[in-house]
Design a protein around this motif. Sequence first.
Motif, PDB file in Angstrom:
ATOM      1  N   THR A 129      23.309  12.103   1.886  1.00  0.00           N
ATOM      2  CA  THR A 129      22.731  11.536   3.108  1.00  0.00           C
ATOM      3  C   THR A 129      23.281  10.140   3.364  1.00  0.00           C
ATOM      4  OG1 THR A 129      20.696  12.749   2.690  1.00  0.00           O
ATOM      5  CG2 THR A 129      20.578  10.933   4.248  1.00  0.00           C
ATOM      6  N   ASN A 155      22.719   6.845   5.148  1.00  0.00           N
ATOM      7  CA  ASN A 155      21.880   5.882   5.855  1.00  0.00           C
ATOM      8  C   ASN A 155      22.594   4.543   5.781  1.00  0.00           C
ATOM      9  OD1 ASN A 155      19.933   7.898   6.129  1.00  0.00           O
ATOM     10  ND2 ASN A 155      18.847   7.259   4.296  1.00  0.00           N
ATOM     11  N   PHE A 203      20.873   6.599  10.966  1.00  0.00           N
ATOM     12  CA  PHE A 203      20.431   7.676  10.078  1.00  0.00           C
ATOM     13  C   PHE A 203      21.098   8.986  10.452  1.00  0.00           C
ATOM     14  CE2 PHE A 203      16.972   6.215   7.304  1.00  0.00           C
ATOM     15  CZ  PHE A 203      16.909   4.905   7.716  1.00  0.00           C
ATOM     16  N   TYR A 205      20.298   5.801   0.079  1.00  0.00           N
ATOM     17  CA  TYR A 205      19.051   6.520   0.304  1.00  0.00           C
ATOM     18  C   TYR A 205      18.041   5.967  -0.682  1.00  0.00           C
ATOM     19  CZ  TYR A 205      15.853  10.435   0.945  1.00  0.00           C
ATOM     20  OH  TYR A 205      14.757  11.206   1.226  1.00  0.00           O
ATOM     21  N   ASN A 206      17.058   5.242  -0.200  1.00  0.00           N
ATOM     22  CA  ASN A 206      16.120   4.482  -1.025  1.00  0.00           C
ATOM     23  C   ASN A 206      16.798   3.314  -1.725  1.00  0.00           C
ATOM     24  OD1 ASN A 206      13.747   5.732  -0.363  1.00  0.00           O
ATOM     25  ND2 ASN A 206      13.841   7.203  -2.034  1.00  0.00           N
ATOM     26  N   GLN A 263       9.427  -0.348   2.050  1.00  0.00           N
ATOM     27  CA  GLN A 263       9.616   0.720   3.034  1.00  0.00           C
ATOM     28  C   GLN A 263       8.252   0.985   3.648  1.00  0.00           C
ATOM     29  OE1 GLN A 263      11.365   4.054   1.011  1.00  0.00           O
ATOM     30  NE2 GLN A 263      13.434   3.255   1.194  1.00  0.00           N
ATOM     31  N   HIS A 282      11.879   5.885  10.410  1.00  0.00           N
ATOM     32  CA  HIS A 282      12.910   6.122   9.404  1.00  0.00           C
ATOM     33  C   HIS A 282      12.384   5.561   8.090  1.00  0.00           C
ATOM     34  CE1 HIS A 282      15.768   6.097  12.995  1.00  0.00           C
ATOM     35  NE2 HIS A 282      15.759   7.322  12.543  1.00  0.00           N
ATOM     36  N   GLU A 330      13.242   5.420   5.168  1.00  0.00           N
ATOM     37  CA  GLU A 330      14.099   4.766   4.174  1.00  0.00           C
ATOM     38  C   GLU A 330      14.514   3.354   4.586  1.00  0.00           C
ATOM     39  OE1 GLU A 330      13.671   8.758   3.843  1.00  0.00           O
ATOM     40  OE2 GLU A 330      14.975   7.965   5.410  1.00  0.00           O
TER      41      GLU A 330
END
Lengths: 110, 117
Positions: free
Chosen positions: A30, A32, A51, A95-96, B96, B102, B104
């Motif tokens: 992913t 981002n 995103f 991601y995170n 977050q 969103h 993230e």
Amino acid sequence: AQSVSQHNHHVILSEAASLELGCNYSYGGTVNLFWYVQYPGQHLQLLLKYFSGDPLVKGIKGFEAEFIKSKFSFNLRKPSVQWSDTAEYFCAGGYNKLIFGAGTRLAVHP
Amino acid sequence: SAVISQKPSRDICQRGTSLTIQCQVDSQVTMMFWYRQQPGQSLTLIATANQGSEATYESGFVIDKFPISRPNLTFSTLTVSNMSPEDSSIYLCSVQPTWDSHRETQYFGPGTRLLVL
């Protein structure tokens, strides 16, 4: 290995000049992507984010960035900079767990 | 947007001592993170602060050196233990928030500027 790289470490522009700051990412999964800005003496602020969907994203203060998947790039642009845009700009992705680029110091002269 | 505060904003400490940095958010958030920004460098993730369980540390960071607590959904602490001059950095927490579509997206606190002598 996942990485985010910024090409320009220092950029000096005159007011009204156009701006483009380069950012390339390297990781799978992913995607981002973010641009953050840190004005002198202030904390890190979110400029814009990508995103999915439209690859051209617009952020605050007239900034925009374009996600080009084939080039693994997410360059930041502004058609006409102002003295108040003097700041450090960070590209980040993940991601995170965000991975940050080295940052670009922009100085805009009146 | 979420209001994130950190205490202290800055401190000067002697080597061998420890400092605990607090991060408070004005709304509940799902994830909280701690980053370090060494002088002239970019941000590096130290760990993810998990609510109700042990933090998840990144490579190069260990719990003994950077113990983290997260007792609830709005508060976390980072302790820099047995400090040396190499620990002089800006320490930032990020969150977050649940309100961002969103999930993230991370928002950052003002940072704690630490100087170790």
